[in-house]
Design an enzyme around this catalytic site. Structure first.
Site, PDB file in Angstrom:
ATOM      1  CB  VAL A  49      -0.961  -0.003   1.215  1.00 42.20           C
ATOM      2  CG1 VAL A  49      -1.838   1.236   1.192  1.00 42.20           C
ATOM      3  CG2 VAL A  49      -1.818  -1.267   1.220  1.00 42.20           C
TER       4      VAL A  49
ATOM      5  CB  VAL B 145     -13.967  -1.351   5.149  1.00 43.09           C
ATOM      6  CG1 VAL B 145     -15.008  -2.405   4.774  1.00 43.09           C
ATOM      7  CG2 VAL B 145     -13.750  -1.335   6.648  1.00 43.09           C
TER       8      VAL B 145
ATOM      9  CB  ILE C  43     -15.300  -0.204  -2.460  1.00 47.43           C
ATOM     10  CG1 ILE C  43     -14.981  -1.388  -3.351  1.00 47.43           C
ATOM     11  CG2 ILE C  43     -16.769   0.163  -2.524  1.00 47.43           C
ATOM     12  CD1 ILE C  43     -15.676  -2.676  -2.905  1.00 47.43           C
TER      13      ILE C  43
ATOM     14  N   GLY D 133      -0.212  -9.130  -3.772  1.00 50.57           N
ATOM     15  CA  GLY D 133      -0.299  -8.083  -2.742  1.00 50.57           C
ATOM     16  C   GLY D 133      -1.675  -7.977  -2.108  1.00 50.57           C
TER      17      GLY D 133
ATOM     18  CE  LYS E  15     -10.620  -5.660   4.951  1.00 52.51           C
ATOM     19  NZ  LYS E  15     -10.329  -6.511   3.793  1.00 52.51           N
TER      20      LYS E  15
HETATM   21  P1  NAP Z   1       3.128  -4.802   3.697  1.00 54.18           P
HETATM   22  O1  NAP Z   1       3.288  -4.976   2.228  1.00 54.18           O
HETATM   23  O2  NAP Z   1       3.534  -5.903   4.613  1.00 54.18           O
HETATM   24  O3  NAP Z   1       3.865  -3.450   4.097  1.00 54.18           O
HETATM   25  C1  NAP Z   1       4.104  -3.062   5.423  1.00 54.18           C
HETATM   26  C2  NAP Z   1       5.168  -1.982   5.425  1.00 54.18           C
HETATM   27  O4  NAP Z   1       5.352  -1.494   6.743  1.00 54.18           O
HETATM   28  C3  NAP Z   1       6.538  -2.485   4.936  1.00 54.18           C
HETATM   29  O5  NAP Z   1       7.138  -1.498   4.151  1.00 54.18           O
HETATM   30  C4  NAP Z   1       7.308  -2.700   6.234  1.00 54.18           C
HETATM   31  O6  NAP Z   1       8.692  -2.507   6.081  1.00 54.18           O
HETATM   32  C5  NAP Z   1       6.736  -1.596   7.088  1.00 54.18           C
HETATM   33  N1  NAP Z   1       6.815  -1.898   8.515  1.00 54.18           N
HETATM   34  C6  NAP Z   1       6.152  -2.880   9.181  1.00 54.18           C
HETATM   35  N2  NAP Z   1       6.475  -2.839  10.485  1.00 54.18           N
HETATM   36  C7  NAP Z   1       7.341  -1.832  10.644  1.00 54.18           C
HETATM   37  C8  NAP Z   1       8.048  -1.279  11.762  1.00 54.18           C
HETATM   38  N3  NAP Z   1       7.899  -1.785  12.979  1.00 54.18           N
HETATM   39  N4  NAP Z   1       8.863  -0.223  11.537  1.00 54.18           N
HETATM   40  C9  NAP Z   1       9.009   0.311  10.308  1.00 54.18           C
HETATM   41  N5  NAP Z   1       8.353  -0.154   9.215  1.00 54.18           N
HETATM   42  C10 NAP Z   1       7.538  -1.207   9.383  1.00 54.18           C
HETATM   43  O7  NAP Z   1       1.596  -4.493   4.056  1.00 54.18           O
HETATM   44  P2  NAP Z   1       0.487  -3.844   3.112  1.00 54.18           P
HETATM   45  O8  NAP Z   1      -0.188  -4.911   2.331  1.00 54.18           O
HETATM   46  O9  NAP Z   1       1.031  -2.659   2.421  1.00 54.18           O
HETATM   47  O10 NAP Z   1      -0.594  -3.403   4.211  1.00 54.18           O
HETATM   48  C11 NAP Z   1      -0.359  -2.268   5.009  1.00 54.18           C
HETATM   49  C12 NAP Z   1      -1.641  -1.968   5.795  1.00 54.18           C
HETATM   50  O11 NAP Z   1      -2.701  -1.730   4.880  1.00 54.18           O
HETATM   51  C13 NAP Z   1      -2.136  -3.115   6.690  1.00 54.18           C
HETATM   52  O12 NAP Z   1      -2.742  -2.585   7.825  1.00 54.18           O
HETATM   53  C14 NAP Z   1      -3.164  -3.813   5.807  1.00 54.18           C
HETATM   54  O13 NAP Z   1      -4.139  -4.496   6.565  1.00 54.18           O
HETATM   55  C15 NAP Z   1      -3.771  -2.621   5.116  1.00 54.18           C
HETATM   56  N6  NAP Z   1      -4.417  -2.906   3.831  1.00 54.18           N
HETATM   57  C16 NAP Z   1      -3.760  -3.628   2.886  1.00 54.18           C
HETATM   58  C17 NAP Z   1      -4.370  -3.838   1.680  1.00 54.18           C
HETATM   59  C18 NAP Z   1      -3.719  -4.635   0.588  1.00 54.18           C
HETATM   60  O14 NAP Z   1      -4.382  -4.890  -0.424  1.00 54.18           O
HETATM   61  N7  NAP Z   1      -2.470  -5.027   0.701  1.00 54.18           N
HETATM   62  C19 NAP Z   1      -5.647  -3.313   1.433  1.00 54.18           C
HETATM   63  C20 NAP Z   1      -6.289  -2.569   2.435  1.00 54.18           C
HETATM   64  C21 NAP Z   1      -5.645  -2.374   3.630  1.00 54.18           C
HETATM   65  P3  NAP Z   1       9.566  -3.476   5.123  1.00 54.18           P
HETATM   66  O15 NAP Z   1       9.071  -3.204   3.740  1.00 54.18           O
HETATM   67  O16 NAP Z   1      10.949  -3.041   5.325  1.00 54.18           O
HETATM   68  O17 NAP Z   1       9.269  -4.872   5.595  1.00 54.18           O
HETATM   69  N1  HSE Z   2      -5.929  -8.742   2.955  1.00 55.06           N
HETATM   70  C1  HSE Z   2      -7.023  -7.900   2.658  1.00 55.06           C
HETATM   71  C2  HSE Z   2      -7.943  -8.587   1.673  1.00 55.06           C
HETATM   72  C3  HSE Z   2      -6.535  -6.600   2.094  1.00 55.06           C
HETATM   73  O1  HSE Z   2      -7.529  -9.569   1.061  1.00 55.06           O
HETATM   74  O2  HSE Z   2      -9.081  -8.138   1.521  1.00 55.06           O
HETATM   75  C4  HSE Z   2      -7.608  -5.587   1.885  1.00 55.06           C
HETATM   76  O3  HSE Z   2      -8.093  -5.109   3.104  1.00 55.06           O
END
Ligand code: NAP
Ligand code: HSE
Length: 432
Positions: A13, A129, A133, A184, A202
């Site tokens: 993200v 959530v 959307i 992702g 959510k």
């Molecule tokens: P991700 O790919 O695992 O990215 C997490 C990022 O945070 C990474 O860059 C990580 O660093 C960094 N990080 C984690 N812990 C840290 C710490 N203690 N200190 C400094 N940096 C830290 O996760 P993501 O998929 O982007 O999701 C991020 C958030 O958005 C989550 O809350 C997830 O539930 C939410 N979300 C995700 C999606 C989706 O489709 N992926 C959709 C909606 C919401 P490194 O890169 O160095 O490991």
């Molecule tokens: N892991 C979540 C999903 C990301 O698959 O819906 C979006 O919140």
């Protein structure tokens, strides 16, 4: 005027957000006023899909929050800690927060809301959530005049992607999950997706917005898709249903003191093929809101992934930037909405729904009759009862009930499984 953005996380993200900020052309003019000032990651050596000036990237998230050039803190790191403490630190510093972190909001929303209310800063969470959307703002604002009867939806992209590919291609569960991770969609620990916890976070947030009171997140009954068997998807298909991981929050009644009693739950559900949510496939999510007087409104679109989620995150940043431009520092209406009513969850045995059950039983005369009698004794009406060949000895008997109170249904199941000819309940799924 430029507005300084501090990014906590540069994963799926975070990188999506950085890409939007780096290419403002053709977007809302305010995007050009946003300047990415500082970024925190965990692993400084990890390659990134975006190229940023090395001096703005560090591994100390607290330093991002404290940086005086950072006006808005964007938390996209995930997890409960240190995310919760960093959000609270930003609020304490008077900095608005945008977060995509449903886990932290579903569990610590009350604490964060109270801190934000006291300090008068915004905490926005459109991306938490439904990915791309718009659902949080519509529920908070556009549908505010309604009495919400039910919010139901497919709100986990990973599991919907897995179920869609299993149903369409007979694809292998583990292989499709690996694809969802590579794309992702999945959480850092995909157990949160496949065991239903992500969808429960959510629906807890949506219930809080729809009914005006926070619900007890750990008390929400949750069942994921990890124990779902391919044969039940097949049998359901033969009966005219598709299986989806559904999250539901609906009004069940109210206590004498006015506390709203809600039925909130997450579980694999059989949907009739003509149901509006049945055709939602792949990473798409859809949320059906039923209210008075609006009727049924459905929100549909990509529920996970870098681009859609970053779209929602940047929209929140723009919202805050626009309000700052007007010089306001007012309280976020969502946070105010967090406490306008007391809500509690209904007792599990008082919920009412249809069921799909698969029994393993001896293949002998009278078995179906006994099963029917046990259901009948508890007043459970059956829609269909079908016997299938079993892989081993005996028979598989699949029953679909009409809507029944959970307590009655469970008592009938106990009576059926006590019979010597019934070996086991192999699957038990809810049905719309
Ligand atoms: P991700 O790919 O695992 O990215 C997490 C990022 O945070 C990474 O860059 C990580 O660093 C960094 N990080 C984690 N812990 C840290 C710490 N203690 N200190 C400094 N940096 C830290 O996760 P993501 O998929 O982007 O999701 C991020 C958030 O958005 C989550 O809350 C997830 O539930 C939410 N979300 C995700 C999606 C989706 O489709 N992926 C959709 C909606 C919401 P490194 O890169 O160095 O490991
Ligand atoms: N892991 C979540 C999903 C990301 O698959 O819906 C979006 O919140």
């Amino acid at each position: 005027m430029t507005i300084g953005i501090g990014l906590l996380g540069l994963g799926t993200v975070g990188a999506g957000v950085a890409q939007i900020l780096a290419s403002p052309e053709g977007r809302h003019p305010l995007v050009g006023a946003l300047s990415l000032r500082r970024v925190a990651v965990r692993d400084l050596q990890r390659p990134r899909p975006v190229s940023l000036a090395p001096e703005i990237i560090g591994d100390d998230p607290a330093a991002v929050v404290a940086d005086p050039t950072v006006d808005i803190v964007v938390e996209v790191m995930g997890g409960l800690e240190p995310a919760r403490s960093l959000i609270l630190a930003a609020i304490a510093a008077g900095k608005p927060v945008v977060t995509a972190n449903k886990a932290v909001i579903a569990r610590h929303g009350a604490e964060i809301a109270a801190a934000a209310a006291e300090r008068g800063v915004y905490v926005l969470m459109e991306a938490a959530v439904g990915g791309g959307i718009p659902i949080i703002e519509p529920l908070k604002q556009s549908l505010g005049a309604n009495r919400i009867e039910r919010v139901s939806g497919i709100i986990n992209g990973t599991t919907n992607y897995i179920l869609s590919r299993m149903a369409a291609e007979g694809a292998d569960y583990a292989a499709v999950l690996a694809d969802a991770q590579a794309l992702g969609y999945a959480e850092a620990d995909p157990a949160a997706d496949v065991q239903g916890a992500d969808a429960a976070d959510k629906i807890a947030i949506l219930a809080g917005l729809a009914y005006g009171g926070l619900v007890d997140r750990p008390a929400i009954p949750v069942e994921g898709i990890d124990r779902l068997q391919a044969r039940d998807i097949d049998y359901a298909g033969n009966l005219g249903f598709v299986v989806k991981l559904l999250a539901v929050a609906q009004r069940h009644g109210s206590d004498p003191d006015g506390t709203e009693v809600l039925d909130v739950r997450v579980h694999p559900t059989l949907l009739p093929r003509d149901h509006p949510l049945a055709g939602v496939n792949g990473v798409n999510n859809a949320i059906l809101v039923e209210g008075d007087p609006v009727g049924r409104v459905m929100f549909y679109g990509p529920g996970a992934g870098a681009g859609p989620t970053a779209s929602a995150v940047v929209a929140d940043i723009l919202n805050i930037a626009a309000i700052r431009g007007l010089g306001a520092g007012a309280l976020d209406p969502l946070l105010a909405a967090g406490s306008w009513r007391r809500c509690r969850l209904v007792e599990a045995d008082r919920t009412c729904h249809r069921n799909y059950v698969r029994f393993q039983a001896a293949d002998r005369p009278g078995v179906i009759g006994h099963i029917g009698s046990c259901f009948g004794a508890e007043g459970v009406s059956l829609q269909s009862i079908v016997q299938h060949e079993s892989e081993g000895p005996g028979a598989e008997i699949v029953v679909v009930t009409h809507a029944v109170e959970e307590g009655r249904f469970r008592r009938a199941l106990a009576a059926i499984t006590a019979r010597p000819e019934v070996e086991a309940v192999q699957a038990c799924l809810r049905t719309l």
